[in-house]
Design a protein around this motif. Structure first.
Motif, PDB file in Angstrom:
ATOM      1  N   PHE A  13     -25.964 -22.114 -23.553  1.00  0.00           N
ATOM      2  CA  PHE A  13     -25.199 -23.206 -24.127  1.00  0.00           C
ATOM      3  C   PHE A  13     -25.800 -23.553 -25.487  1.00  0.00           C
ATOM      4  O   PHE A  13     -26.942 -23.202 -25.778  1.00  0.00           O
ATOM      5  CB  PHE A  13     -25.245 -24.433 -23.218  1.00  0.00           C
ATOM      6  CG  PHE A  13     -24.541 -24.226 -21.902  1.00  0.00           C
ATOM      7  CD1 PHE A  13     -25.153 -23.526 -20.867  1.00  0.00           C
ATOM      8  CD2 PHE A  13     -23.268 -24.739 -21.692  1.00  0.00           C
ATOM      9  CE1 PHE A  13     -24.509 -23.319 -19.651  1.00  0.00           C
ATOM     10  CE2 PHE A  13     -22.618 -24.546 -20.487  1.00  0.00           C
ATOM     11  CZ  PHE A  13     -23.236 -23.832 -19.472  1.00  0.00           C
ATOM     12  N   ARG A  14     -25.033 -24.274 -26.271  1.00  0.00           N
ATOM     13  CA  ARG A  14     -25.565 -24.745 -27.543  1.00  0.00           C
ATOM     14  C   ARG A  14     -25.046 -26.138 -27.827  1.00  0.00           C
ATOM     15  O   ARG A  14     -23.976 -26.538 -27.342  1.00  0.00           O
ATOM     16  CB  ARG A  14     -25.198 -23.797 -28.684  1.00  0.00           C
ATOM     17  CG  ARG A  14     -23.715 -23.731 -29.005  1.00  0.00           C
ATOM     18  CD  ARG A  14     -23.445 -22.648 -30.050  1.00  0.00           C
ATOM     19  NE  ARG A  14     -22.039 -22.561 -30.402  1.00  0.00           N
ATOM     20  CZ  ARG A  14     -21.529 -21.625 -31.196  1.00  0.00           C
ATOM     21  NH1 ARG A  14     -22.321 -20.674 -31.709  1.00  0.00           N
ATOM     22  NH2 ARG A  14     -20.241 -21.622 -31.484  1.00  0.00           N
ATOM     23  N   GLN A  15     -25.815 -26.855 -28.629  1.00  0.00           N
ATOM     24  CA  GLN A  15     -25.423 -28.203 -28.998  1.00  0.00           C
ATOM     25  C   GLN A  15     -25.783 -28.446 -30.451  1.00  0.00           C
ATOM     26  O   GLN A  15     -26.966 -28.376 -30.829  1.00  0.00           O
ATOM     27  CB  GLN A  15     -26.107 -29.238 -28.104  1.00  0.00           C
ATOM     28  CG  GLN A  15     -25.588 -30.641 -28.310  1.00  0.00           C
ATOM     29  CD  GLN A  15     -26.005 -31.570 -27.190  1.00  0.00           C
ATOM     30  OE1 GLN A  15     -26.937 -31.300 -26.438  1.00  0.00           O
ATOM     31  NE2 GLN A  15     -25.303 -32.683 -27.059  1.00  0.00           N
ATOM     32  N   ALA A  16     -24.759 -28.697 -31.236  1.00  0.00           N
ATOM     33  CA  ALA A  16     -24.947 -29.045 -32.637  1.00  0.00           C
ATOM     34  C   ALA A  16     -25.014 -30.566 -32.762  1.00  0.00           C
ATOM     35  O   ALA A  16     -24.505 -31.283 -31.893  1.00  0.00           O
ATOM     36  CB  ALA A  16     -23.804 -28.487 -33.472  1.00  0.00           C
ATOM     37  N   PRO A  17     -25.621 -31.081 -33.819  1.00  0.00           N
ATOM     38  CA  PRO A  17     -25.726 -32.535 -33.988  1.00  0.00           C
ATOM     39  C   PRO A  17     -24.367 -33.211 -33.931  1.00  0.00           C
ATOM     40  O   PRO A  17     -23.410 -32.779 -34.593  1.00  0.00           O
ATOM     41  CB  PRO A  17     -26.364 -32.678 -35.374  1.00  0.00           C
ATOM     42  CG  PRO A  17     -27.130 -31.423 -35.566  1.00  0.00           C
ATOM     43  CD  PRO A  17     -26.322 -30.353 -34.898  1.00  0.00           C
ATOM     44  N   GLY A  18     -24.269 -34.239 -33.104  1.00  0.00           N
ATOM     45  CA  GLY A  18     -23.035 -34.998 -33.004  1.00  0.00           C
ATOM     46  C   GLY A  18     -21.945 -34.335 -32.190  1.00  0.00           C
ATOM     47  O   GLY A  18     -20.821 -34.848 -32.134  1.00  0.00           O
ATOM     48  N   LYS A  19     -22.257 -33.220 -31.568  1.00  0.00           N
ATOM     49  CA  LYS A  19     -21.250 -32.507 -30.782  1.00  0.00           C
ATOM     50  C   LYS A  19     -21.678 -32.374 -29.335  1.00  0.00           C
ATOM     51  O   LYS A  19     -22.852 -32.508 -28.992  1.00  0.00           O
ATOM     52  CB  LYS A  19     -20.997 -31.123 -31.389  1.00  0.00           C
ATOM     53  CG  LYS A  19     -20.354 -31.154 -32.759  1.00  0.00           C
ATOM     54  CD  LYS A  19     -19.926 -29.765 -33.192  1.00  0.00           C
ATOM     55  CE  LYS A  19     -19.197 -29.796 -34.518  1.00  0.00           C
ATOM     56  NZ  LYS A  19     -18.738 -28.444 -34.940  1.00  0.00           N
ATOM     57  N   GLU A  20     -20.688 -32.097 -28.488  1.00  0.00           N
ATOM     58  CA  GLU A  20     -20.962 -31.860 -27.081  1.00  0.00           C
ATOM     59  C   GLU A  20     -21.671 -30.514 -26.898  1.00  0.00           C
ATOM     60  O   GLU A  20     -21.493 -29.588 -27.696  1.00  0.00           O
ATOM     61  CB  GLU A  20     -19.646 -31.835 -26.296  1.00  0.00           C
ATOM     62  CG  GLU A  20     -18.903 -33.156 -26.264  1.00  0.00           C
ATOM     63  CD  GLU A  20     -19.485 -34.097 -25.233  1.00  0.00           C
ATOM     64  OE1 GLU A  20     -19.576 -35.292 -25.523  1.00  0.00           O
ATOM     65  OE2 GLU A  20     -19.851 -33.622 -24.144  1.00  0.00           O
ATOM     66  N   ARG A  21     -22.431 -30.432 -25.804  1.00  0.00           N
ATOM     67  CA  ARG A  21     -23.037 -29.150 -25.454  1.00  0.00           C
ATOM     68  C   ARG A  21     -21.933 -28.210 -24.979  1.00  0.00           C
ATOM     69  O   ARG A  21     -21.117 -28.591 -24.131  1.00  0.00           O
ATOM     70  CB  ARG A  21     -24.086 -29.344 -24.372  1.00  0.00           C
ATOM     71  CG  ARG A  21     -24.934 -28.121 -24.108  1.00  0.00           C
ATOM     72  CD  ARG A  21     -26.113 -28.443 -23.204  1.00  0.00           C
ATOM     73  NE  ARG A  21     -27.009 -29.420 -23.822  1.00  0.00           N
ATOM     74  CZ  ARG A  21     -28.208 -29.736 -23.318  1.00  0.00           C
ATOM     75  NH1 ARG A  21     -28.643 -29.131 -22.211  1.00  0.00           N
ATOM     76  NH2 ARG A  21     -28.948 -30.638 -23.911  1.00  0.00           N
ATOM     77  N   GLU A  22     -21.907 -27.012 -25.529  1.00  0.00           N
ATOM     78  CA  GLU A  22     -20.827 -26.081 -25.207  1.00  0.00           C
ATOM     79  C   GLU A  22     -21.368 -24.753 -24.703  1.00  0.00           C
ATOM     80  O   GLU A  22     -22.445 -24.305 -25.089  1.00  0.00           O
ATOM     81  CB  GLU A  22     -19.936 -25.847 -26.435  1.00  0.00           C
ATOM     82  CG  GLU A  22     -20.617 -25.154 -27.596  1.00  0.00           C
ATOM     83  CD  GLU A  22     -19.657 -24.813 -28.730  1.00  0.00           C
ATOM     84  OE1 GLU A  22     -18.450 -25.055 -28.610  1.00  0.00           O
ATOM     85  OE2 GLU A  22     -20.147 -24.272 -29.744  1.00  0.00           O
TER      86      GLU A  22
END
Length: 124
Positions: free
Chosen positions: A37-46
């Motif tokens: 999974f990945r999570q960018a700043p301000g975004k949901e973990r995807e």
């Protein structure tokens, strides 16, 4: 009980490649499916990619299909995420997660164990 440690993140130029590793403790790791999974700043973990406990099935999100691939080496208790043709939008903290007998589920709620994450930054 399984402990996961990611490594291999870093700074790379667009178009470059990285290989992330997810090293596991525990004698029965070969029974665990793993998701990336990945999570960018301000975004949901995807969800990014997953691999079944047997290694016979792998999955990728549409956004990374053809560029990323998950694999595993049970003898080394390690799962890998090969990332090619990286784009700036791939910048995020990348996590691996594990669940016994999982097929590499794309839901973040389907996993019991998580690593601490590794930062991937892609410059344009």
């Amino acid at each position: 009980q399984v402990q996961l440690v990611e490594s291999g993140g870093g700074l790379v130029q667009a178009g470059g490649s990285l290989r992330l590793s997810c090293a596991a403790s525990g004698r029965t790791f070969s029974s665990y499916g793993v998701g990336w999974f990945r999570q960018a700043p301000g975004k949901e973990r995807e969800f990014v990619a997953g691999i079944s406990w047997s290694g016979s099935s792998t999955f990728c999100a549409d956004s990374v299909k053809g560029r990323f691939a998950a694999s595993r080496d049970n003898a080394k208790k390690t799962v890998y995420l090969q990332m090619n043709s990286l784009k700036p939008e791939d910048t995020a903290v990348y996590y691996c997660a594990a669940k016994m007998y999982s097929l590499g589920d794309n839901s973040r709620y389907g996993y019991d164990y998580w690593g601490q994450g590794t930062q991937v930054t892609v410059s344009s």
